[in-house]
Design a protein around this motif. Structure first.
Motif, PDB file in Angstrom:
ATOM      1  N   ARG A 106       0.652  -1.116   0.350  1.00 36.93           N
ATOM      2  CA  ARG A 106      -0.002  -0.229   0.394  1.00 36.93           C
ATOM      3  C   ARG A 106       1.227   1.644  -0.486  1.00 36.93           C
ATOM      4  N   MET A 107       0.363   2.750  -0.497  1.00 39.52           N
ATOM      5  CA  MET A 107       0.802   3.445  -0.767  1.00 39.52           C
ATOM      6  C   MET A 107       1.058   4.761   0.407  1.00 39.52           C
ATOM      7  N   ILE A 108       2.632   5.085   0.677  1.00 42.44           N
ATOM      8  CA  ILE A 108       2.487   6.634   1.895  1.00 42.44           C
ATOM      9  C   ILE A 108       3.165   7.746   1.282  1.00 42.44           C
ATOM     10  N   GLN A 109       3.028   8.437   1.094  1.00 44.09           N
ATOM     11  CA  GLN A 109       4.399   9.581   0.579  1.00 44.09           C
ATOM     12  C   GLN A 109       4.441   9.277  -0.550  1.00 44.09           C
ATOM     13  N   GLY A 110       4.072   8.283  -1.701  1.00 43.64           N
ATOM     14  CA  GLY A 110       4.592   8.346  -2.978  1.00 43.64           C
ATOM     15  C   GLY A 110       5.977   7.258  -2.840  1.00 43.64           C
ATOM     16  N   ARG A 111       5.645   6.273  -1.843  1.00 40.13           N
ATOM     17  CA  ARG A 111       6.084   4.706  -1.566  1.00 40.13           C
ATOM     18  C   ARG A 111       5.332   4.468  -1.204  1.00 40.13           C
ATOM     19  N   ARG A 112       6.008   2.661  -1.374  1.00 39.68           N
ATOM     20  CA  ARG A 112       5.151   1.324  -0.770  1.00 39.68           C
ATOM     21  C   ARG A 112       5.378   0.871   0.956  1.00 39.68           C
ATOM     22  N   GLY A 113       4.668   0.882   0.989  1.00 40.35           N
ATOM     23  CA  GLY A 113       4.683   0.560   2.903  1.00 40.35           C
ATOM     24  C   GLY A 113       5.962  -0.461   2.944  1.00 40.35           C
ATOM     25  N   TYR A 114       6.476  -1.430   2.683  1.00 40.04           N
ATOM     26  CA  TYR A 114       7.766  -2.171   2.053  1.00 40.04           C
ATOM     27  C   TYR A 114       9.022  -1.461   2.272  1.00 40.04           C
TER      28      TYR A 114
END
Ligand SMILES: CC(=O)N[C@H](C=O)[C@@H](O)[C@H](O)[C@H](O)COP(=O)(O)O
Length: 239
Positions: A106-114
């Motif tokens: 899932r996305m956060i601030q333009g990156r994936r969580g992992y």
């Protein structure tokens, strides 16, 4: 203890997630400490704790491994588990040995969580990284990026989750099988009974994390109520 020794100390053991939300009917400022003391008394090999103050407080009463996390909820992302390096650093500074982070795509601030995992590994090489995932794909991706531990904590956030009340054992068994040479797999999420814990070990769990079944009396009551009354209401996935 180095990372290897720490992980070995958790092998075959039960970790208790001692968390209480401010809106819970049994919230009390000393509740987390009382739960932690009870878990230790009962034989826990480690603790999982939410919040900097709780981690600092419980670090003062035990040397058992602590999995630390901070939940930050936002309208902009579904990711809430220790979401950025700021919270990761705070959790480690507070005394956690293991940091729990989102291990999903899932996305956060333009990156994936992992995508946070390699950054944590680089900045804090001595800290064990615990990736909370939904399924085998998330687990394999998180391990490839450097997570030490994966657990299906978030399986019920999958769009096709079979249940919000029970573990997905078939998926967990598959996760253990495909990850076993790549890192540690722990069971977490809806472990309700000792038999559930035994089942998790049977499939290959390194440790089992238990939360609500031990620490959230209102959810234990809700479970009795739902079972007796045929699940009359749709319940929140969050607590
Ligand atoms: C999804 C999420 O935010 N899980 C949290 C993770 O830290 C906790 O609220 C859970 O209690 C923990 O995962 C243990 O699970 P269960 O309470 O089902 O035994």
């Amino acid at each position: 203890m180095d990372k290897h020794e720490l992980l070995e100390s958790l092998k075959g053991g039960l970790i208790v997630s001692c968390q209480i939300e401010k809106h819970a009917p049994c919230w009390h400022e000393d509740m987390v400490e009382l739960m932690a003391r009870s878990a230790i008394w009962g034989g826990a090999c480690g603790l999982r704790l939410n919040g900097i103050d709780n981690i600092k407080k419980i670090r003062g009463i035990t040397e058992l491994p602590i999995i630390g996390l901070v939940k930050v909820f936002s309208d902009e992302t579904e990711i809430f588990m220790t979401p950025t390096m700021k919270e990761v650093a705070e959790v480690i500074e507070a005394g956690a040995d293991i940091v729990a982070v989102d291990g999903t795509d899932r996305m956060i601030q333009g990156r994936r969580g992992y995508d946070l995992i390699p950054e944590i590994k680089k900045t804090f090489p001595d800290t064990v990284i615990f990736a909370d995932v939904r399924d085998e794909e998330d687990a394999l991706a998180s391990l490839a990026l450097g997570a030490d531990i994966v657990a299906p904590t978030f399986y019920r956030f999958k769009k096709d989750a079979k249940s919000s009340d029970l573990a997905d054992w078939e998926m967990f068994a598959k996760m253990c099988a495909c990850c076993k040479d790549k890192g540690k797999v722990m069971m977490e999420g809806k472990v309700w009974t000792p038999d559930d814990a035994i089942r998790a070990f049977h499939y290959g769990a390194h440790s089992v994390v238990i939360g609500s079944a031990i620490t959230r009396p209102h959810l234990i009551m809700r479970r009795f109520y739902d079972h007796v009354n045929g699940y009359p209401e749709k319940r929140s996935l969050f607590y």
